[in-house]
Design a protein around this motif. Structure first.
Motif, PDB file in Angstrom:
ATOM      1  N   VAL A  21       0.805  -1.212   0.000  1.00 37.81           N
ATOM      2  CA  VAL A  21       0.000   0.000   0.000  1.00 37.81           C
ATOM      3  C   VAL A  21       0.844   1.270   0.000  1.00 37.81           C
ATOM      4  CG1 VAL A  21      -1.953  -1.077   1.126  1.00 37.81           C
ATOM      5  CG2 VAL A  21      -0.197  -0.045   2.536  1.00 37.81           C
ATOM      6  N   ILE A  99      -4.285   4.872   5.620  1.00 38.84           N
ATOM      7  CA  ILE A  99      -3.638   3.861   4.778  1.00 38.84           C
ATOM      8  C   ILE A  99      -2.152   3.762   5.118  1.00 38.84           C
ATOM      9  CG2 ILE A  99      -3.012   3.261   2.404  1.00 38.84           C
ATOM     10  CD1 ILE A  99      -5.680   4.537   1.528  1.00 38.84           C
ATOM     11  N   ILE A 111      -8.089  -2.470   0.948  1.00 40.11           N
ATOM     12  CA  ILE A 111      -8.839  -1.231   1.021  1.00 40.11           C
ATOM     13  C   ILE A 111      -9.864  -1.160  -0.113  1.00 40.11           C
ATOM     14  CG2 ILE A 111      -8.719   1.303   0.943  1.00 40.11           C
ATOM     15  CD1 ILE A 111      -7.409   0.016   3.416  1.00 40.11           C
ATOM     16  N   TYR A 157      -1.493   4.412  -3.856  1.00 39.33           N
ATOM     17  CA  TYR A 157      -1.492   3.581  -2.648  1.00 39.33           C
ATOM     18  C   TYR A 157      -2.028   2.167  -2.910  1.00 39.33           C
ATOM     19  CZ  TYR A 157      -0.277   7.832  -0.221  1.00 39.33           C
ATOM     20  OH  TYR A 157       0.388   8.963   0.198  1.00 39.33           O
ATOM     21  N   VAL A 159      -4.782   0.847  -3.872  1.00 37.56           N
ATOM     22  CA  VAL A 159      -6.085   0.502  -3.300  1.00 37.56           C
ATOM     23  C   VAL A 159      -6.650  -0.701  -4.040  1.00 37.56           C
ATOM     24  CG1 VAL A 159      -8.485   1.307  -3.203  1.00 37.56           C
ATOM     25  CG2 VAL A 159      -6.637   2.767  -2.374  1.00 37.56           C
TER      26      VAL A 159
END
Length: 364
Positions: A21, A99, A111, A157, A159
């Motif tokens: 992440v 996060i 996520i 990130y 996700v």
């Protein structure tokens, strides 16, 4: 066998995507870690309330034994007829902070990122949102919400999944616009794409309800998703309290009566029909019950009455667990809602409900 192969493929994709992440760059890509045993497991998630605290969110992961978090980012909308919207920057920054903390604590948590309609400062609900200009709405949702969230959070990130919309009752019928949105999102985002549809009611004696359900079922937007999300606030019984067995029965034969006529809605079959139609796994993107009497009557209304009943909430969760946990086409669920547990949070799971949630998928 076909069902199991499809579900396994989605699950492997889901859990592979989000192991790293941290922001990604071409010079520093970490290897995907498959040693944690997450692949092939069902999604066990929690929806964070919009006023979540990071400390409580981190605690709730352990409390409910979750492998996924649904993180909302507030999208500010002035009124129920507005076609314009902007991202709340504080909410966006908090999501990024969370996060990063998940990574810092070495938590392999997946996520789901959700743009959350924050209408009239949170006083109005998205199910009643009806933009005055549908073309402007879709343009703004695409360019002012989804693309910025992809650029700022979803891609850098890693996700796992992006929820492109939730409970848009008055806009969901815009089939072509949603299909165009999904095509656009996939140009910039390489994770999984879902959309959360709102619950529905049917009764044989209400032909309009059957027509509305068929229209929903046949909406081609579902064909373009990786998995279909449902906000599972289905109405089961008129009773103040129920046995687990009665609630299980009601999921396949709703006991709700309207003007003396019983609905007899087979909720489970109608849900499975989406899998049968589109060959996409089904995910309860919201599964919640207020901890009050009549929790099964209007699960979407935490203020139906003021009689606190922790057991009734737990019985509702257990009934859904028994009905769906072992279905091959069922991807998983997300508890609504966690991350903040002050006294006004009637959806936050009771101690009795916590036991049920922890037990869900515990042997898989």
């Amino acid at each position: 066998m076909k069902n199991k192969i499809l579900l396994s493929s989605i699950l492997i994709s889901f859990f592979i995507i989000s192991f790293n992440v941290q922001p990604v760059n071409s010079a520093n890509k970490q290897k995907i870690n498959l040693s944690k045993g997450y692949n092939n497991k069902n999604i066990k998630s929690g929806n964070l309330s919009t006023d979540y605290t990071i400390e409580q969110a981190l605690s709730d992961i352990n409390k409910f034994q979750l492998n996924t978090l649904n993180i909302p980012v507030k999208i500010e909308i002035d009124t129920l007829s507005s076609s314009d919207m902007i991202i709340n920057k504080s909410s966006e920054e908090k999501a990024i902070t969370l996060i990063n903390q998940l990574k810092g604590k070495n938590k392999n948590i997946n996520i789901i990122l959700e743009p959350y309609p924050w209408i009239a400062q949170g006083t109005k609900v998205e199910t009643e949102w009806k933009p005055d200009n549908i073309s402007t709405f879709f343009s703004n949702w695409k360019l002012n919400v989804l693309k910025p969230l992809i650029d700022a959070i979803a891609m850098p990130y890693n996700v796992t999944a992006l929820n492109i919309g939730s409970n848009f009752v008055n806009m969901e019928c815009e089939e072509k616009n949603w299909c165009d949105i999904i095509d656009y999102v996939r140009k910039y985002y390489k994770g999984l794409v879902t959309y959360r549809t709102n619950k529905w009611d049917t009764a044989s004696w209400a032909p309009d309800s059957i027509t509305a359900y068929k229209n929903k079922l046949n909406n081609k937007l579902f064909s373009k998703l990786d998995f279909i999300s449902i906000a599972a606030y289905f109405e089961l019984t008129n009773n103040s309290t129920n046995t687990i067995e009665n609630l299980v029965k009601s999921i396949e034969d709703s006991q709700i009566s309207v003007d003396g006529l019983i609905r007899h809605q087979n909720i489970k079959q109608e849900i499975k029909n989406f899998y049968n139609k589109w060959n996409k796994p089904i995910f309860f993107g919201e599964l919640g019950f207020p901890k009050i009497d009549k929790a099964s009557f209007h699960p979407w209304n935490p203020y139906e009455n003021n009689t606190i009943n922790n057991i009734e909430q737990a019985n509702c969760f257990e009934a859904y667990r028994r009905e769906f946990e072992n279905e091959s086409w069922f991807l998983g669920f997300s508890v609504f809602s966690i991350g903040e547990q002050s006294s006004d949070k009637r959806y936050y799971p009771s101690e009795e409900s916590t036991v049920v949630i922890r037990n869900w998928y515990s042997n898989k």
